[in-house]
Design a protein around this motif. Structure first.
Motif, PDB file in Angstrom:
ATOM      1  N   GLU A   1       7.991  -4.749   2.333  1.00 20.81           N
ATOM      2  CA  GLU A   1       7.556  -5.533   3.491  1.00 20.81           C
ATOM      3  C   GLU A   1       8.739  -6.023   4.330  1.00 20.81           C
ATOM      4  OE1 GLU A   1       5.150  -8.730   2.048  1.00 20.81           O
ATOM      5  OE2 GLU A   1       3.698  -7.381   1.103  1.00 20.81           O
ATOM      6  N   VAL A   2       9.926  -6.023   3.761  1.00 20.35           N
ATOM      7  CA  VAL A   2      11.117  -6.515   4.453  1.00 20.35           C
ATOM      8  C   VAL A   2      11.549  -5.510   5.513  1.00 20.35           C
ATOM      9  CG1 VAL A   2      13.533  -7.198   4.151  1.00 20.35           C
ATOM     10  CG2 VAL A   2      11.849  -7.785   2.410  1.00 20.35           C
TER      11      VAL A   2
ATOM     12  N   MET B   1       8.166  -4.185  -5.927  1.00 19.59           N
ATOM     13  CA  MET B   1       8.616  -3.140  -5.000  1.00 19.59           C
ATOM     14  C   MET B   1       7.794  -3.160  -3.710  1.00 19.59           C
ATOM     15  SD  MET B   1      11.208  -1.791  -6.414  1.00 19.59           S
ATOM     16  CE  MET B   1      11.482  -0.415  -5.341  1.00 19.59           C
ATOM     17  N   ASP B   2       6.484  -3.390  -3.825  1.00 24.83           N
ATOM     18  CA  ASP B   2       5.641  -3.507  -2.633  1.00 24.83           C
ATOM     19  C   ASP B   2       6.096  -4.681  -1.770  1.00 24.83           C
ATOM     20  OD1 ASP B   2       4.094  -1.315  -3.235  1.00 24.83           O
ATOM     21  OD2 ASP B   2       2.521  -2.487  -4.229  1.00 24.83           O
TER      22      ASP B   2
ATOM     23  N   ASN C   1       3.383  -2.767 -13.778  1.00 22.75           N
ATOM     24  CA  ASN C   1       2.636  -3.257 -12.616  1.00 22.75           C
ATOM     25  C   ASN C   1       3.341  -4.414 -11.927  1.00 22.75           C
ATOM     26  OD1 ASN C   1       0.483  -1.398 -12.553  1.00 22.75           O
ATOM     27  ND2 ASN C   1      -0.433  -2.422 -14.311  1.00 22.75           N
ATOM     28  N   LYS C   2       4.021  -5.260 -12.684  1.00 18.00           N
ATOM     29  CA  LYS C   2       4.821  -6.333 -12.069  1.00 18.00           C
ATOM     30  C   LYS C   2       5.960  -5.740 -11.244  1.00 18.00           C
ATOM     31  CE  LYS C   2       3.921  -9.890 -15.532  1.00 18.00           C
ATOM     32  NZ  LYS C   2       4.493 -10.677 -16.636  1.00 18.00           N
TER      33      LYS C   2
ATOM     34  N   MET D   1      -0.550   0.158  -5.735  1.00 19.93           N
ATOM     35  CA  MET D   1      -0.525   1.145  -6.801  1.00 19.93           C
ATOM     36  C   MET D   1      -0.435   0.410  -8.130  1.00 19.93           C
ATOM     37  SD  MET D   1       2.298   4.109  -7.410  1.00 19.93           S
ATOM     38  CE  MET D   1       2.091   5.249  -8.739  1.00 19.93           C
ATOM     39  N   SER D   2      -1.165   0.881  -9.113  1.00 24.34           N
ATOM     40  CA  SER D   2      -1.060   0.298 -10.444  1.00 24.34           C
ATOM     41  C   SER D   2      -1.011   1.414 -11.477  1.00 24.34           C
ATOM     42  CB  SER D   2      -2.236  -0.640 -10.727  1.00 24.34           C
ATOM     43  OG  SER D   2      -3.431   0.102 -10.809  1.00 24.34           O
ATOM     44  N   ILE D   3      -0.469   1.091 -12.612  1.00 20.13           N
ATOM     45  CA  ILE D   3      -0.328   2.062 -13.691  1.00 20.13           C
ATOM     46  C   ILE D   3      -1.259   1.675 -14.819  1.00 20.13           C
ATOM     47  CG2 ILE D   3       1.261   2.944 -15.442  1.00 20.13           C
ATOM     48  CD1 ILE D   3       3.460   2.831 -13.462  1.00 20.13           C
ATOM     49  N   ASP D   4      -2.107   2.604 -15.228  1.00 18.69           N
ATOM     50  CA  ASP D   4      -3.032   2.332 -16.319  1.00 18.69           C
ATOM     51  C   ASP D   4      -2.417   2.738 -17.660  1.00 18.69           C
ATOM     52  OD1 ASP D   4      -3.085   5.052 -16.113  1.00 18.69           O
ATOM     53  OD2 ASP D   4      -5.238   5.221 -15.796  1.00 18.69           O
ATOM     54  N   LYS D   5      -3.147   2.445 -18.712  1.00 15.63           N
ATOM     55  CA  LYS D   5      -2.631   2.701 -20.052  1.00 15.63           C
ATOM     56  C   LYS D   5      -2.436   4.194 -20.319  1.00 15.63           C
ATOM     57  CE  LYS D   5      -4.817   0.223 -23.026  1.00 15.63           C
ATOM     58  NZ  LYS D   5      -5.536  -0.335 -24.187  1.00 15.63           N
TER      59      LYS D   5
END
Length: 104
Positions: free
Chosen positions: A43-44, A38-39, A32-33, A1-5
């Motif tokens: 995975e843990v 969080m992604d 986004n970082k 997932m990414s957040i745009d402007k």
């Protein structure tokens, strides 16, 4: 997932924030970082980890609520204890509260 402007601008509007395009780009990169991190955390394997209820085992130590000397409503709004302040066209009451020691 990414957040745009555009999403950043919507969030800024809801949070009543105002910044220029350069700051919006920086905020988008930072969001986004965080989402990438969080992604990574997702995975843990946490199957055997109990949910955290409190951040620490410490208990709040609260003092007993004791009624003591306080200003009555009429005393608080006398001219010697309060004043009207005008700021930005609005009027506010400022109440001057005397110091009361908790050790009395």
């Amino acid at each position: 997932m990414s957040i745009d402007k555009e999403t950043i601008k919507k969030i800024a509007h809801l949070a009543r924030l105002d910044f220029d395009e350069k700051e919006a780009d920086k905020m988008s990169d930072n969001f986004n970082k965080i989402l990438t991190w969080m992604d990574k955390l997702n995975e843990v394997n946490t199957d055997k980890v109990e949910p955290l209820i409190h951040m620490s085992e410490e208990v709040n130590v609260l003092r007993e609520d004791v009624v003591n000397n306080s200003l009555k409503h009429e005393e608080a709004f006398t001219t010697e204890n309060s004043q009207v302040i005008t700021h930005g066209g609005s009027h506010f009451w400022e109440v001057i509260v005397p110091f009361i020691s908790i050790n009395e």
